[in-house]
Motif scaffolding. Structure first.
Motif, PDB file in Angstrom:
ATOM      1  N   ASN A 570      -3.712  -0.060  -0.779  1.00  0.00           N
ATOM      2  CA  ASN A 570      -3.104  -1.235  -1.024  1.00  0.00           C
ATOM      3  C   ASN A 570      -2.881  -1.484  -2.685  1.00  0.00           C
ATOM      4  OD1 ASN A 570      -2.487  -1.908   1.783  1.00  0.00           O
ATOM      5  ND2 ASN A 570      -4.543  -2.850   1.844  1.00  0.00           N
ATOM      6  N   VAL A 572      -2.082  -2.881  -6.062  1.00  0.00           N
ATOM      7  CA  VAL A 572      -1.691  -4.238  -6.692  1.00  0.00           C
ATOM      8  C   VAL A 572      -1.846  -3.718  -8.201  1.00  0.00           C
ATOM      9  CG1 VAL A 572      -2.202  -6.414  -7.340  1.00  0.00           C
ATOM     10  CG2 VAL A 572      -2.952  -5.642  -5.081  1.00  0.00           C
ATOM     11  N   ASN A 604       5.668  -0.703  -1.486  1.00  0.00           N
ATOM     12  CA  ASN A 604       4.552  -0.827  -0.991  1.00  0.00           C
ATOM     13  C   ASN A 604       3.309  -1.147  -2.120  1.00  0.00           C
ATOM     14  OD1 ASN A 604       4.812   1.861  -2.248  1.00  0.00           O
ATOM     15  ND2 ASN A 604       3.348   2.983  -1.059  1.00  0.00           N
ATOM     16  N   ARG A 606       2.274  -4.351  -5.019  1.00  0.00           N
ATOM     17  CA  ARG A 606       2.475  -5.600  -5.331  1.00  0.00           C
ATOM     18  C   ARG A 606       2.157  -5.712  -6.884  1.00  0.00           C
ATOM     19  NH1 ARG A 606      -1.301 -10.266  -5.105  1.00  0.00           N
ATOM     20  NH2 ARG A 606      -3.060  -8.795  -4.667  1.00  0.00           N
ATOM     21  N   TYR A 607       3.570  -6.174  -7.494  1.00  0.00           N
ATOM     22  CA  TYR A 607       3.286  -6.298  -8.787  1.00  0.00           C
ATOM     23  C   TYR A 607       3.162  -7.604  -9.224  1.00  0.00           C
ATOM     24  CZ  TYR A 607       5.260  -6.135 -13.709  1.00  0.00           C
ATOM     25  OH  TYR A 607       5.350  -6.521 -15.249  1.00  0.00           O
ATOM     26  N   GLN A 608       2.421  -8.066 -10.217  1.00  0.00           N
ATOM     27  CA  GLN A 608       2.110  -9.539 -10.795  1.00  0.00           C
ATOM     28  C   GLN A 608       1.815  -9.603 -12.244  1.00  0.00           C
ATOM     29  OE1 GLN A 608      -1.072 -11.193  -8.189  1.00  0.00           O
ATOM     30  NE2 GLN A 608      -1.088 -13.163  -9.489  1.00  0.00           N
TER      31      GLN A 608
END
Length: 693
Positions: A570, A572, A604, A606-608
């Motif tokens: 996962n 990020v 797949n 997650r960019y923040q």
């Protein structure tokens, strides 16, 4: 001295050693043998001083050259290894010649000569064939990890004196017996290191300085430089050194060595030191004894001039001058780090799509193995994206003079089946299993390097250069438990090595910080040979801290792209943007950073985007997310100032981790996450660019 090295020495070392010994010997003695009538005149004028100067400056002493190479700190360099190998060959050959020659000329009685030769041969055969197996028996009956019993050590020391007395009885020097016994002692721990530890203080630190000081005090430096003795001995020393330097230099050039390296090697092989001081001191004392015996009229036939005061002073001065010139000149000519200062790109950014990723892993302790395999799982080795891993097990050099580099690629099965346990068996087995669990996706090659702690970086950088590695992974020198307690700290060896590798590495470098109770991402294994049918047994929460504006940050994005192929990771990506510098984000969109855009829009991932004003806000954000992830990847960003890290750098305890890496690794956070701090190759080359130009 590891005598078995003489059987593994390459042709280059043999050639340089033999030519460097034979050519000066022939050139030095040819005029004397051509004009035998000069022999009597020379002996009457100078005694045997010229012969002593001639022979002693022709031979190369391994102990002296090993000491010189150690002081220059180049044991692990290619030049240092070649110098030690050549010195070992030269020392063995010259010892055989000189001991045989002394035995023959020591007495005109052929019966005594025959007896001494037989005794010498027996000594050379008896010690290796009898004493060496006994010492291996001692090692075999010493429990692993325990020191050798004191009684065995004292027996070996007593054997030194016993063999010394025996060699004197056969008209040889006292040290010959100790020399042969030393060749027979198995090098390294537990026996070799135990002997070094036992004798180091009294031998090297206490008695040796006293011996050298008293030897030099005997010399009369009020020398009459117009004397024929002084002129002749000085000319012989100068002439022989020039001949030997030329012989070694030309031979090294014929072996395709660069000019500066060939000259440095020839100078090192010509250095003189404590061994020559011992020889001259012994001969001078022998001469004084003969004079005293003559004055008291006890014996007359012993009155033979070997080394007089004038010759002794000249020889002592020659040692000082030669040692000084060699040290200064080699430091000026040879820089072992210059070979890493190339401009060839060796980083993850320069790799083509689906190309083989070459990684060099360094292992110091058993607990580094699991952390290394955890990182390899993050690289997601598959058919389409294979990895080649070179694993280097680093062991500190103790109880031996020669550094050792062992490739286990061909001898892997043999080493495992042999009765003698290798230092690296655990490392070999662990990575063999990893390669077996990742067929056709990961290729693993293991190596062992036994070297001084201050020169381990040479082994790392040499192997990375030879194997064209894209990244070196180094373990951090501190290992914390989950509650912040320091479990191990190797600041003297490991941290110093990491600093040197960061300075001169020929590729990108990653420092891996792990905690004792961190989540073991290495439990995931690939059970098939294609990416479409992979199967994992655990999930890893991976975070990438991206700031931008540095090559290090681009490198971590390349690593993040590889992890995207693993459905059980996962990922990020946190993009830290300065709140007062919104133009930074706009410029990024205008430039069109393809790599960041690819990661940003991946399904797949997650960019923040995180907007921070300064380092304090960045620290608050990191505190919030530190327990949400099992693994962090950050850039070192050494020497780059940005608003996002302003203030963090001032409180950084370990600069090699960078501001963010140091903060995430702090035990105050009570985090169990591992941290990988990456420095790209190009940031290293800028430090060397000025030197190259």
């Amino acid at each position: 001295m590891d005598f078995s090295m003489i059987t593994r020495t390459g042709n280059k070392a043999w050639t340089i050693a033999i030519v460097g010994l034979v050519v000066p010997l022939f050139v030095g003695f040819a005029p004397i043998l051509t004009f035998p009538e000069k022999l009597v005149a020379i002996e009457k004028a100078n005694g045997q001083g010229i012969y002593v100067a001639l022979v002693s400056h022709i031979i190369s002493s391994f102990a002296v050259i090993a000491s010189c190479v150690s002081e220059l700190q180049i044991q692990n360099s290619e030049l240092g290894r070649l110098a030690l190998s050549s010195a070992l060959v030269s020392d063995i050959l010259s010892t055989i010649m000189t001991t045989t020659g002394v035995t023959i000329v020591s007495t005109p009685d052929m019966e005594v000569v025959s007896r001494n030769l037989f005794s010498l041969f027996t000594l050379a055969v008896f010690i290796p064939l009898i004493c060496r197996p006994i010492m291996f028996w001692i090692i075999k009956h010493t429990p692993e990890g325990r020191p050798v019993e004191e009684g065995y050590i004292y027996v070996i020391i007593a054997m030194v004196f016993g063999l010394g007395v025996f060699t004197v009885k056969i008209d040889q020097q006292f040290v010959l017996g100790a020399f042969i016994l030393g060749l027979s002692v198995p090098e390294g721990p537990p026996l070799g290191s135990a002997l070094v530890k036992k004798l180091q203080f009294f031998g090297t630190s206490f008695f040796l300085p006293i011996f050298v000081t008293t030897s030099v005090l005997k010399a009369d430096f009020f020398i009459d430089f117009s004397s024929s003795v002084v002129v002749s001995v000085g000319m012989v020393v100068l002439f022989i050194h020039l001949v030997k330097i030329a012989a070694c230099f030309v031979t090294a050039l014929c072996c395709n060595m660069p000019v500066t390296d060939a000259l440095s090697l020839s100078l090192i092989l010509n250095t003189k030191g404590v061994v020559e001081i011992g020889i001259y001191n012994s001969l001078y004392d022998n001469n004084v004894l003969h004079i005293l015996l003559f004055r008291f009229k006890y014996v007359f036939h012993l009155c033979m001039q070997i080394v007089d005061g004038q010759t002794y002073g000249i020889l002592m001065i020659s040692i000082m001058i030669i040692a000084t010139i060699v040290q200064w000149t080699v430091k000026l000519l040879y820089d072992p780090s210059r070979k890493y200062a190339g401009y060839q790109k060796r980083n993850m950014m320069s790799l083509k799509h689906h190309s083989d990723l070459r990684i060099l892993l360094t292992i110091h302790k058993p607990n580094h193995i699991s952390a290394a395999t955890d990182f390899l799982d993050l690289c997601c080795p598959t058919h389409e994206n294979p990895i080649t891993v070179d694993v280097l097990h680093l062991i500190e050099l103790v109880g031996r003079a020669l550094p050792v580099f062992i490739p286990h690629c061909l001898q892997r099965q043999a080493s495992l089946s042999a009765s003698h346990k290798s230092y690296s068996d655990d490392v070999i087995v662990a990575f063999d299993i990893y390669e077996h669990n990742n067929p056709h996706a990961a290729s693993v090659y293991t190596y062992t390097a036994i070297s001084p702690s201050n020169l381990m970086f040479e082994d790392v950088c040499n192997l990375a250069l030879d194997k064209v590695a894209s990244m070196i992974i180094l373990p951090f020198h501190i290992r914390w438990s989950s509650d912040g307690v320091v479990e191990s700290d190797d600041k003297k060896t490991l941290r110093a090595m990491n600093h040197r590798v960061l300075e001169i590495a020929p590729c990108s470098v990653g420092i891996l910080v792990t905690r004792a109770n961190s989540k073991q991402t290495g439990t995931s294994t690939i059970s098939s040979t294609s990416s479409s049918t992979t199967e994992y047994s655990s999930t890893t929460r991976l975070a990438v801290i991206y700031i931008g504006g540095a090559d290090d940050d681009e490198e971590i994005l390349c690593l993040a792209k590889r992890t995207m192929n693993n459905p059980r990771i996962n990922l990020v990506v946190y993009h830290l943007v300065a709140k007062d510098c919104m133009a930074e984000l706009e410029d990024l969109m205008v430039i069109g950073d393809e790599m960041l855009q690819e990661v940003k829009h991946a399904e797949n991932v997650r960019y923040q985007e995180i907007f921070t004003k300064d380092g304090s806000q960045t620290a608050c954000f990191l505190r919030e997310i530190v327990n949400e992830h099992d693994f962090f990847i950050v850039g070192r960003r050494h020497g780059i100032h940005s608003p996002q890290t302003e203030g963090l750098t001032e409180w950084s305890e370990f600069p090699e981790l960078g501001a963010i890496g140091d903060f995430l690794s702090s035990p105050d956070l009570n985090s169990r996450a591992s941290v990988l701090v990456v420095q790209q190759q190009l940031s290293i080359k800028t430090e060397l660019k000025g030197w190259i130009l």
